[in-house]
Every structure is written in C-alpha cells, then in structure tokens.
Write a protein that holds these residues in place. Sequence first.
Motif, PDB file in Angstrom:
ATOM      1  N   PRO A  47     -33.354 -32.455 -45.486  1.00 52.12           N
ATOM      2  CA  PRO A  47     -31.932 -32.375 -45.784  1.00 52.12           C
ATOM      3  C   PRO A  47     -31.368 -30.967 -45.704  1.00 52.12           C
ATOM      4  N   PHE A  48     -32.237 -29.939 -45.715  1.00 51.95           N
ATOM      5  CA  PHE A  48     -31.768 -28.567 -45.737  1.00 51.95           C
ATOM      6  C   PHE A  48     -32.024 -27.846 -44.415  1.00 51.95           C
ATOM      7  N   LEU A  49     -32.250 -28.606 -43.374  1.00 57.26           N
ATOM      8  CA  LEU A  49     -32.445 -27.997 -42.067  1.00 57.26           C
ATOM      9  C   LEU A  49     -31.238 -27.139 -41.700  1.00 57.26           C
ATOM     10  N   ASN A  50     -31.484 -25.972 -41.165  1.00 59.63           N
ATOM     11  CA  ASN A  50     -30.397 -25.065 -40.801  1.00 59.63           C
ATOM     12  C   ASN A  50     -29.875 -25.447 -39.430  1.00 59.63           C
ATOM     13  N   VAL A  51     -28.652 -25.944 -39.377  1.00 58.74           N
ATOM     14  CA  VAL A  51     -28.073 -26.363 -38.106  1.00 58.74           C
ATOM     15  C   VAL A  51     -26.923 -25.471 -37.710  1.00 58.74           C
ATOM     16  N   THR A  52     -26.721 -24.368 -38.435  1.00 57.29           N
ATOM     17  CA  THR A  52     -25.568 -23.523 -38.154  1.00 57.29           C
ATOM     18  C   THR A  52     -25.736 -22.736 -36.870  1.00 57.29           C
ATOM     19  N   ALA A  53     -26.992 -22.506 -36.426  1.00 57.73           N
ATOM     20  CA  ALA A  53     -27.210 -21.695 -35.244  1.00 57.73           C
ATOM     21  C   ALA A  53     -26.957 -22.465 -33.966  1.00 57.73           C
ATOM     22  N   GLN A  54     -26.809 -23.761 -34.050  1.00 57.16           N
ATOM     23  CA  GLN A  54     -26.586 -24.567 -32.870  1.00 57.16           C
ATOM     24  C   GLN A  54     -25.306 -25.370 -33.034  1.00 57.16           C
ATOM     25  N   GLU A  55     -24.787 -25.803 -31.897  1.00 55.31           N
ATOM     26  CA  GLU A  55     -23.541 -26.567 -31.918  1.00 55.31           C
ATOM     27  C   GLU A  55     -23.750 -27.888 -32.642  1.00 55.31           C
ATOM     28  N   ARG A  56     -22.731 -28.298 -33.386  1.00 54.02           N
ATOM     29  CA  ARG A  56     -22.800 -29.552 -34.118  1.00 54.02           C
ATOM     30  C   ARG A  56     -21.569 -30.380 -33.826  1.00 54.02           C
ATOM     31  N   PRO A 101     -18.297 -37.557 -25.338  1.00 53.36           N
ATOM     32  CA  PRO A 101     -19.013 -36.754 -24.331  1.00 53.36           C
ATOM     33  C   PRO A 101     -20.486 -36.536 -24.659  1.00 53.36           C
ATOM     34  N   TYR A 102     -20.861 -36.560 -25.938  1.00 53.92           N
ATOM     35  CA  TYR A 102     -22.241 -36.309 -26.333  1.00 53.92           C
ATOM     36  C   TYR A 102     -23.047 -37.605 -26.481  1.00 53.92           C
ATOM     37  N   SER A 103     -22.436 -38.751 -26.282  1.00 56.82           N
ATOM     38  CA  SER A 103     -23.169 -40.016 -26.340  1.00 56.82           C
ATOM     39  C   SER A 103     -23.721 -40.347 -24.959  1.00 56.82           C
ATOM     40  N   THR A 104     -24.328 -41.522 -24.825  1.00 60.62           N
ATOM     41  CA  THR A 104     -24.771 -41.952 -23.503  1.00 60.62           C
ATOM     42  C   THR A 104     -23.569 -42.011 -22.553  1.00 60.62           C
ATOM     43  N   PRO A 105     -23.689 -41.529 -21.313  1.00 63.06           N
ATOM     44  CA  PRO A 105     -22.512 -41.456 -20.432  1.00 63.06           C
ATOM     45  C   PRO A 105     -21.968 -42.821 -20.016  1.00 63.06           C
ATOM     46  N   ILE A 106     -22.831 -43.830 -19.997  1.00 63.96           N
ATOM     47  CA  ILE A 106     -22.394 -45.203 -19.752  1.00 63.96           C
ATOM     48  C   ILE A 106     -23.134 -46.105 -20.739  1.00 63.96           C
ATOM     49  N   ASP A 107     -22.633 -47.315 -20.919  1.00 64.16           N
ATOM     50  CA  ASP A 107     -23.305 -48.260 -21.813  1.00 64.16           C
ATOM     51  C   ASP A 107     -24.728 -48.524 -21.309  1.00 64.16           C
ATOM     52  N   ALA A 108     -25.682 -48.564 -22.227  1.00 62.41           N
ATOM     53  CA  ALA A 108     -27.083 -48.736 -21.847  1.00 62.41           C
ATOM     54  C   ALA A 108     -27.787 -49.606 -22.878  1.00 62.41           C
ATOM     55  N   ALA A 137     -29.006 -36.153 -35.823  1.00 58.48           N
ATOM     56  CA  ALA A 137     -29.820 -36.426 -34.643  1.00 58.48           C
ATOM     57  C   ALA A 137     -29.861 -35.172 -33.785  1.00 58.48           C
ATOM     58  N   LYS A 138     -31.049 -34.808 -33.317  1.00 57.08           N
ATOM     59  CA  LYS A 138     -31.236 -33.624 -32.483  1.00 57.08           C
ATOM     60  C   LYS A 138     -31.236 -34.041 -31.034  1.00 57.08           C
ATOM     61  N   ARG A 139     -30.307 -33.485 -30.260  1.00 54.45           N
ATOM     62  CA  ARG A 139     -30.211 -33.780 -28.842  1.00 54.45           C
ATOM     63  C   ARG A 139     -30.127 -32.473 -28.071  1.00 54.45           C
ATOM     64  N   SER A 140     -31.235 -32.045 -27.450  1.00 50.18           N
ATOM     65  CA  SER A 140     -31.299 -30.782 -26.715  1.00 50.18           C
ATOM     66  C   SER A 140     -30.878 -29.645 -27.639  1.00 50.18           C
ATOM     67  N   ASP A 141     -29.809 -28.893 -27.296  1.00 50.41           N
ATOM     68  CA  ASP A 141     -29.353 -27.800 -28.154  1.00 50.41           C
ATOM     69  C   ASP A 141     -28.176 -28.223 -29.020  1.00 50.41           C
ATOM     70  N   LEU A 142     -28.028 -29.514 -29.251  1.00 49.88           N
ATOM     71  CA  LEU A 142     -26.889 -30.052 -29.992  1.00 49.88           C
ATOM     72  C   LEU A 142     -27.381 -30.888 -31.165  1.00 49.88           C
ATOM     73  N   PHE A 143     -26.763 -30.695 -32.327  1.00 52.53           N
ATOM     74  CA  PHE A 143     -26.984 -31.567 -33.472  1.00 52.53           C
ATOM     75  C   PHE A 143     -25.791 -32.508 -33.600  1.00 52.53           C
ATOM     76  N   ILE A 144     -26.069 -33.811 -33.702  1.00 49.67           N
ATOM     77  CA  ILE A 144     -25.024 -34.805 -33.897  1.00 49.67           C
ATOM     78  C   ILE A 144     -25.095 -35.292 -35.335  1.00 49.67           C
ATOM     79  N   ASN A 145     -23.996 -35.128 -36.064  1.00 51.42           N
ATOM     80  CA  ASN A 145     -23.911 -35.568 -37.453  1.00 51.42           C
ATOM     81  C   ASN A 145     -23.009 -36.792 -37.509  1.00 51.42           C
TER      82      ASN A 145
END
Length: 240
Positions: A13-22, A92-99, A220-228
């Motif tokens: 719960p305390f993972l530092n996500v400030t250094a990457q885009e969220r 834009p950060y989700s799957t580009p088409i339904d899958a 969720a961690k996706r490449s250099d992006l965190f999705i909250n």
Amino acid sequence: MKQFIIGLLITLPFLNVTAQERETHYSSWNTININKKLNDKWSVNSEFNFRRTNFLRDWEQFIVRPFVHYTFENDLDIAVGYSYIKNYSYAPYSTPIDAIENNIFQQLTIKHSFSTFSFDHRLRFEERFIDTIINNGDNSYTINGTTYRNRFRYKFQITVPIKNFNTTQGVSIVLYDEAFLDFGNGLRPEKLDQNWMFLGFVFRASEHIKIRSGYHDIYAKRSDLFINNQVWETTVTYKI
C-alpha cells in the motif's frame, strides 16, 4: 514464507508511485454471485461481473466465471474454474481495442475463525489465454491469435462482525488486500502486476442473500505507467 507474505502486505500500500506517471479513473463494479450447494462437500458457483468506468459512461470489463468447489472441512476449500473476460477500450492507457481473455484457474482457500473475527487466505493460479493485439501501423489494430501467460494471486481477508440481528441477519466489516504476480509464460514470478485493497461492509439479509459493498482501490503497473482505479464495488451473493 509467512514473513514474506506479511512484509508484502505491509509494503504494497505504500509503494512510491510519485516518480512515474499515474493515471486515475473511477469505476463502478457490480457482481452477481450464485451459489448452489450439491452436498456437504461439493458446490458450484457462477459469477457475473459488470464493470463500468469513467463515471459509468463506458464499459471497462464484463466477466463470466463458473467454478466448482470441494470442501475438505469448514476451513479448507479447493476450487477449479474458468473465466471469460471481455476487456473494453475506454481510455488511451487501456487496451487499444476490445479484447478477450479466457483463463482456467485453480484455487485454495484457508479460513480461520475466532470468537470476534475471522480471516482467510485465498491462493489462485491462473493460466491465461489473451487476445494478441497487433498494431497495423496506420493507427488501427487487429486481433491475431492469443498470448499465453500465468499469474498468481494471493488474497488476505479479515471479517469482523459488528451487529447480529438474528441467526440469519447481521452486518460485518470486511478488509482485504490482494497481490497479483505475473509469471509470464513460465512458473517463476517476473513482476508485481497489480495490487487490490478493499474496505466495506457485508450485510446478511437472509439465509440465502448476502450483500457486500465498499471502496476498492487498485494499482496496476503498466510499463512506466501506474494506473489507479478507484472503485465502488457491490456484490450480491445468492445461495440456492
């Protein structure tokens, strides 16, 4: 192993996500869970998950998940099942088409009950068959075959009864944390895929109906992006 799990639950719960885009979005997840007990040992379940996001404007996921349980004792349960998951393109950060994802899973649940609370561990291993999305190079995408991946999920849940109205009705507080480990296509964990935290209430309306509702926070961690994903989740369980 026990110390590792406890440390993981404390640290996540305390993972530092400030250094990457969220990216943050807001969802409503609603589930209908139907349970049928066949005898003292065997039972079957069917889950229907309806998940919408962007303040209910868009579909996020639709999941159908049937599975079969075998209970050794009241505190030990194993299950096998299948998940049909449709992932929608909603940002834009989700799957580009339904899958589509189809997966098979095996699950072990261990429960511990005490006089004032209970907790359980759920361990689930998934064999995932995920639509492979191909970029055509002209801002369009197509599905071309499937990609195979393995994933392990560990969930730790605490339930505290706060009011019993009678033998079949009552209210409890429930708290859980669930970590997802991505194994790639092998049997060794490669990375932490995502982490779920939930805090809410469970209302036992009758012997057959139970309603759980509360706040669900997902990273969720996706490449250099965190999705909250900040979710209000409600599950209705009906026991036949």
